[in-house]
Design a protein around this motif. Sequence first.
Motif, PDB file in Angstrom:
ATOM      1  N   ARG A  60      32.145  31.913  38.726  1.00  0.00           N
ATOM      2  CA  ARG A  60      32.241  32.500  37.387  1.00  0.00           C
ATOM      3  C   ARG A  60      33.626  33.109  37.152  1.00  0.00           C
ATOM      4  N   ASP A  64      36.204  31.642  34.474  1.00  0.00           N
ATOM      5  CA  ASP A  64      36.661  32.543  33.404  1.00  0.00           C
ATOM      6  C   ASP A  64      38.183  32.621  33.391  1.00  0.00           C
ATOM      7  N   LYS A  67      39.477  29.463  31.792  1.00  0.00           N
ATOM      8  CA  LYS A  67      39.237  29.504  30.352  1.00  0.00           C
ATOM      9  C   LYS A  67      40.236  30.445  29.672  1.00  0.00           C
ATOM     10  N   ASP A  68      40.404  31.632  30.229  1.00  0.00           N
ATOM     11  CA  ASP A  68      41.311  32.631  29.648  1.00  0.00           C
ATOM     12  C   ASP A  68      42.767  32.164  29.646  1.00  0.00           C
ATOM     13  N   TYR A  90      31.112  26.386  30.178  1.00  0.00           N
ATOM     14  CA  TYR A  90      32.332  25.931  30.828  1.00  0.00           C
ATOM     15  C   TYR A  90      32.565  24.424  30.668  1.00  0.00           C
TER      16      TYR A  90
END
Length: 97
Positions: A60, A64, A67-68, A90
């Motif tokens: 996770r 993340d 993605k960020d 995701y």
Amino acid sequence: MMDSEQIEVKNNPEKNRFEVILGDQIAMVQYMIAGKNIVFTHTEVPPEFEGKGIAGKMARVALDFAKDEGYRVQALCPFIAAYVRRHPEYQTITWGY
């Protein structure tokens, strides 16, 4: 049972991995970055710490981060690929899962 919220996952860019320090052992998700792609290559948790939510928490945090930062994810690691299949949030940034 460990509380996964208490597990601290750190990005170690010098070693290209996200890691959790477990006493004198390390759990990790290894990655390679190429341009705007991040390839997750391997997830490893010491046997005595398996089944405690550590790998899921690392997945996770790693996803993340991707993605960020605007990375496209390639999940070569079977664990990360399976995690992406279970977490549709995701899938828009991941190919080859």
